[in-house]
Design a protein around this motif. Structure first.
Motif, mmCIF file in Angstrom:
data_model
loop_
_atom_site.group_PDB
_atom_site.id
_atom_site.type_symbol
_atom_site.label_atom_id
_atom_site.label_comp_id
_atom_site.label_asym_id
_atom_site.label_seq_id
_atom_site.Cartn_x
_atom_site.Cartn_y
_atom_site.Cartn_z
ATOM 1 N N ALA A 91 -0.050 1.228 0.560
ATOM 2 C CA ALA A 91 -0.703 0.090 -0.078
ATOM 3 C C ALA A 91 0.189 -1.131 -0.167
ATOM 4 N N ARG A 132 2.993 -1.292 3.911
ATOM 5 C CA ARG A 132 2.131 -1.441 5.088
ATOM 6 C C ARG A 132 0.729 -1.847 4.673
ATOM 7 N N GLY A 133 0.648 -2.791 3.780
ATOM 8 C CA GLY A 133 -0.647 -3.225 3.292
ATOM 9 C C GLY A 133 -1.521 -3.814 4.379
ATOM 10 N N PHE A 134 -0.900 -4.541 5.299
ATOM 11 C CA PHE A 134 -1.671 -5.125 6.405
ATOM 12 C C PHE A 134 -2.350 -4.048 7.218
#
Lengths: 229, 146, 209
Positions: free
Chosen positions: C168, C171-173
């Motif tokens: 979350a 590596r939210g993207f």
């Protein structure tokens, strides 16, 4: 030789599973069965990814709680330094926002900034003779006593091993990155499988069959009829 | 349709599954779980109900019209969190700017919870939508039997 | 004390066991892998698609068990919920809308796929010779960014579950992209089968013939 096989049998069996799925995709004409085969292939690739991320002796990548508690008390500065042939200070490993634990000790690649990488995994490669060279005090100790180093029995205890303890992340964790990638891939996989299935449903409604051979002959017949007309 | 034992079991399991889905959703920071798992579990509860009691009764609880809204809303919550952090002056999805003064990264916690909520909503709505699409379609007459 | 105790077994294990595979975990893993292989082979042979769907669910459940053995609890959870739960239901409803059995395949037509699969499998096995040993903490896959996540999560995110932190936050993207893909797939299903499709999502009597 046995060691070599034991270290890789996992990969081979998983490759077997992958190829089973691939075989179903290639050899079977039924579209639904092909999709299930594709699913099998996909799941096997997931298993392969997770296999690569496994660390022997590691545990699930969920941080053990007591470490955090100790850190916020500000009392527990477990910094051990193993004595070794290279004495360069390795780096800062902070366990909470206020305090930095200076872990002194040596890894083989002491000047390499990537030494922090090895901390998380406890660096077993540093040698089998890495004996435990420290123990940590309970958190009630004065805060300014920064180094609670305890000399190791082994003079050349592997530095990284004591680093690992110093960083208080001495517990081995398996690599979380493949887990994240595969976790999302599973959900995306089922969604795309559903798209494939709904295409198969539409094909069945249009042609009355989902067998590839029948579909192809029907298409050919339609084409011939088109040309004849 | 449906066997009595199956129906009773489904009735017993339905609420605990939803509760478990919510637990997984909001406890994802601390244990295994998160939006993806919670969404799938939540959808599975309703799919189970629809399997046991028929699609119509399930669609009374969750009308099919809600699901595309839920799917879009989930994605929008996620992307909106990113936009919000940009409006606060940070990068896209840079949660720290939500609560910059916090020493315990409260911004990260808030950001992760909100984002996982979006993921959970999107995944649950999508899974249920896919199931509705398949289950609502009436099969054409088959030339082969089971 | 506690930490030192925790370190001891791990390093002892690594120091003493010459064969990293030989342990109780080895027995569990080989058992699950054997079951997985048996399920997969049964799936090739079975022509009744209902049975194939069930075997696929069993395969997912077994692989979830294997994921637990490999420390990937989050993945195991997802696989159990998705693979054994939702996916099986979807495949079953797909089968109900298409065909119950697959037609038999000619013997000659299985030869070429078998050859291709054998060649590809041999190539992959050949590639594993260069791979680091199973569970090697110093494998390239395990030392760079993965280790950084473990290292930094307590400071950057302060969330105990590293997988959630990476998913979350770091590596939210990525996860945003995955969510959009799931959304798009749901939309595609809706367009193909649902209210937007030609038959209007279910009513069967709008066809003339």
């Amino acid at each position: 030789m046995l060691e070599f096989i034991l270290a890789r049998y996992n990969y081979w069996i998983v490759i077997c599973l992958m190829m089973t799925g691939l075989y179903i995709v290639f050899a079977r004409g039924n579209l639904v069965k092909t999709l299930i085969g594709l699913n099998l292939f996909q799941t096997s690739v997931f298993i392969f990814y997770i296999t690569v991320g496994k660390v022997i002796g590691g545990t699930a990548p969920i941080l053990i709680e007591n470490k955090k508690k100790d850190g916020t008390h500000g009392g527990d500065h477990g910094a051990g330094h193993g004595e070794s042939h290279s004495e360069a200070p390795v780096g800062f490993v902070s366990s909470d926002e206020a305090e930095h634990l200076v872990s002194e000790g040596a890894a083989h690649e002491a000047t390499d900034p990537s030494v922090t990488n090895q901390i998380g995994y406890g660096q077993p490669g540093a040698g089998g003779q890495a004996t435990e060279s420290l123990h940590l005090q309970p958190p009630a100790t004065p805060a300014n006593e920064l180094f609670k180093d305890v000399a190791g029995d082994a003079a050349h205890a592997a530095g990284a091993s004591s680093d690992a303890a110093a960083a208080a992340t001495d517990i081995l964790y398996s690599n979380p990155l493949p887990h994240v990638l595969i976790l999302t891939a599973i959900v995306v996989g089922v969604a795309t499988t559903a798209v494939g299935l709904s295409l198969a449903v539409r094909i069945r409604e249009a042609y009355g069959t989902v067998e590839e051979d029948d579909l192809e002959s029907m298409d050919n017949a339609a084409e011939v009829a088109e040309v004849a007309r | 349709m449906g066997h009595l034992i199956l129906r009773v079991t489904i009735k017993l399991l339905f609420a605990p599954i939803i509760l478990f889905a919510l637990y997984v959703q909001f406890h994802g920071d601390y244990g295994p779980g998160g939006g993806f798992q919670a969404g799938v579990t939540l959808a599975a509860a309703f799919i189970l109900h629809a399997l046991g009691f028929g699609l119509d009764r399930c669609q009374k609880v969750i009308p099919p019209g809600w699901l595309p809204v839920g799917m879009a809303l989930g994605v929008l919550i996620y992307a909106g969190t990113g936009i919000y952090t940009m409006l606060l002056g940070g990068n896209f999805l840079d949660y720290d700017v939500i609560q910059p003064d916090s020493h315990h990264h409260a911004g990260q916690h808030i950001g992760i919870i909100v984002v996982e909520l979006g993921v959970g909503l999107a995944v649950a709505a999508t899974m249920l939508q896919i199931f509705y699409a398949f289950a609502a379609r009436e099969p054409e007459p088959m030339d082969d039997a089971w | 004390m506690l930490l030192a105790e925790a370190v001891a077994p791990a390093s002892e294990l690594l120091a003493e066991s010459e064969f990293p595979g030989l342990s109780a975990a080895f027995a569990v893993e080989i058992f699950i892998l054997a079951m997985l292989a048996a399920t997969a082979f049964a799936m090739i042979r079975m022509r009744q698609l209902f049975g194939v769907a069930m075997l696929s669910g069993i395969y997912s459940l077994l692989s979830a068990a294997f994921f637990v053995a490999l420390d990937a609890v989050d993945v195991a959870f997802t696989e159990a919920a998705v693979g054994a739960g939702v996916s099986t239901v979807l495949v079953l409803s797909g089968i109900a809308l298409t065909a119950k059995r697959e037609l038999p395949v000619d013997r000659e037509r299985t030869f070429l796929p078998l050859a291709i699969v054998l060649v590809v499998g041999a190539a992959l096995v050949y590639a594993t010779i260069d791979m680091p040993a199973f569970g090697d903490p110093n494998a390239p896959a395990n030392v760079y960014v993965g280790a950084q996540y473990i290292e930094r999560t307590p400071e950057d995110i302060e969330v105990p579950n590293i997988v959630t932190a990476v998913l979350a936050s770091y590596r939210g993207f990525d996860t945003l992209g995955e969510t959009v893909v799931v959304f798009t797939a749901g939309l595609a299903c809706l367009l193909l089968l649902g209210a937007g499709s030609i038959r209007g999502g279910g009513r069967h009597d709008d066809e003339e013939h």
